[in-house]
Write an enzyme that holds these catalytic residues in place. Structure first.
Site, PDB file in Angstrom:
ATOM      1  N   GLY A 139       0.900  -1.098  -0.189  1.00  9.06           N
ATOM      2  CA  GLY A 139       0.068  -0.017  -0.104  1.00  9.06           C
ATOM      3  C   GLY A 139       0.776   1.279  -0.132  1.00  9.06           C
ATOM      4  O   GLY A 139       2.116   1.350   0.262  1.00  9.06           O
ATOM      5  N   CYS A 140       0.280   2.411  -0.164  1.00  3.81           N
ATOM      6  CA  CYS A 140       0.933   3.577  -0.247  1.00  3.81           C
ATOM      7  C   CYS A 140       1.347   4.061   0.966  1.00  3.81           C
ATOM      8  O   CYS A 140       2.776   4.474   1.136  1.00  3.81           O
ATOM      9  CB  CYS A 140       0.128   4.670  -1.132  1.00  3.81           C
ATOM     10  N   TYR A 141       0.505   4.028   2.034  1.00  2.00           N
ATOM     11  CA  TYR A 141       1.120   4.601   3.236  1.00  2.00           C
ATOM     12  C   TYR A 141       2.251   3.601   3.669  1.00  2.00           C
ATOM     13  O   TYR A 141       3.266   3.865   4.303  1.00  2.00           O
ATOM     14  CB  TYR A 141       0.051   4.820   4.462  1.00  2.00           C
ATOM     15  N   THR A 179       4.298   1.997   2.080  1.00  2.95           N
ATOM     16  CA  THR A 179       5.802   1.972   1.529  1.00  2.95           C
ATOM     17  C   THR A 179       6.183   3.268   1.898  1.00  2.95           C
ATOM     18  O   THR A 179       7.638   3.028   2.179  1.00  2.95           O
ATOM     19  CB  THR A 179       5.284   2.367  -0.026  1.00  2.95           C
ATOM     20  N   ALA A 180       5.692   4.494   2.261  1.00  2.00           N
ATOM     21  CA  ALA A 180       6.405   5.304   2.712  1.00  2.00           C
ATOM     22  C   ALA A 180       6.941   5.047   4.158  1.00  2.00           C
ATOM     23  O   ALA A 180       8.006   5.499   4.442  1.00  2.00           O
ATOM     24  CB  ALA A 180       5.421   6.837   2.820  1.00  2.00           C
TER      25      ALA A 180
END
Length: 326
Positions: free
Chosen positions: A154-156, A158-159
């Site tokens: 997911g995006c969060y 990954t960050a």
């Protein structure tokens, strides 16, 4: 050249991965697909996204005949579909021998007991799930190369994980606090009141209950406090993370930990200089910035990515390149 089918190509992420694969000379697009009930079926992608006017491919309905053709012609399939849809499609294509790059959360947890709570369904394919690997590209390259079932993060996560994994051994058992803001494209393309131009405003959501919290915790090996926020901008994520480090940890230890990214061209790390969302928008990059207070032992690290790129499409593209070894 490897042939890739893209299912769910009408959404923001699907269109983004289409553009990346179209520009990759080592890949060819087998076809673009949407559900048989989609109002977009039959339209060229460029009608939905004039930015991609150079891509004239139509959005074909994913009929049984289309699935059979994909299985016959493609080497891999990208699923930019809803979690419950990917659950079944990923298993079917995996069983046909294709490599699956799933952008949903349907295969991110190895423990199938997590799915009812966080995704609202029982996982019906434990055998396929046992082959799934987590596609955090800078960390799991060997597994991505070997597996035919890649769950793109997911995006969060990954960050957050890109920021936290290098320093995990330096952290105390205190829970890291992650405050992250995402642009509205993270909510998808469907019209919603809270993401409309006149209504969108900076606000937290999913407080103490967002499904990316257990994803981050599972991959980090430590519980976290994660609070996502919706920002009034189109794309990008900025995660600001506060962690307590063990007694005796020095600035040099932190520098050495983040040196793991010295040979990772898409990750940039800076000390005492913090990233901006605008600097990573429309790029596959992750920018990290950190500052350490030796008196208190607290470290603040900020991580910026484009939610549609490094947080989804370009990381899937990284996984494709790693898997097919080019």
């Amino acid at each position: 050249m490897k042939s890739i089918a893209i299912i769910g190509a009408s959404g923001y992420t699907g269109a983004q991965i289409t553009s990346l694969i179209d520009a990759d000379k080592n890949l060819v697009i087998q076809g673009l697909y949407v559900s048989e009930n989609s109002v977009d079926k039959g339209k060229p992608l460029s009608e939905l996204y004039p930015t991609y006017s150079h891509i004239s491919l139509p959005l074909s309905p994913l009929s049984d005949e289309a699935k059979a053709l994909i299985a016959e012609q493609a080497d891999g399939v990208v699923l930019a579909t809803d979690h419950a849809v990917s659950l079944h499609l990923a298993a079917w294509f995996f069983e046909q021998g294709l490599t699956v790059f799933d952008l949903s959360g349907a295969y991110r947890f190895s423990d199938k007991s997590q799915y009812p709570q966080w995704y609202g369904f029982e996982h019906d394919y434990p055998q396929v799930l046992s082959h799934a690997v987590y596609g955090l590209a800078e960390w799991n390259g060997a597994d991505i190369a070997d597996s035919k079932m890649i769950a793109v993060p997911g995006c969060y996560p990954t960050a957050s994980l890109t920021a936290l994994k290098p320093i995990h051994s330096l952290m105390t058992s205190s829970l890291p606090v992650i405050n992250a803001v995402s642009g509205v494209t993270g909510a998808g393309r469907k019209a919603q009141l809270n993401t409309s131009f006149c209504e969108v405003s900076l606000t937290p959501y999913g407080v103490l209950g967002h499904r990316h919290q257990p994803e981050i915790a599972t991959q980090l090996g430590q519980e976290v406090i994660f609070t996502p926020h919706l920002g009034n901008f189109k794309r990008g994520i900025l995660a600001t993370i506060t962690v307590q480090l063990k007694e005796g940890v020095t600035q040099a230890d932190i520098e050495q930990a983040y040196a793991i990214y010295d040979n990772a061209p898409l990750v940039t790390v800076k000390q005492n200089q913090f990233p901006k969302v605008d600097d990573v928008t429309n790029t596959p990059n992750c920018h990290l910035g950190w500052k350490f207070d030796p008196k208190t032992g607290y470290l603040v690290v900020a991580s910026a990515i484009d939610n549609l790129m490094k947080g989804a499409a370009s990381q899937a593209h990284q996984c494709i390149k790693i898997h097919f070894k080019y």
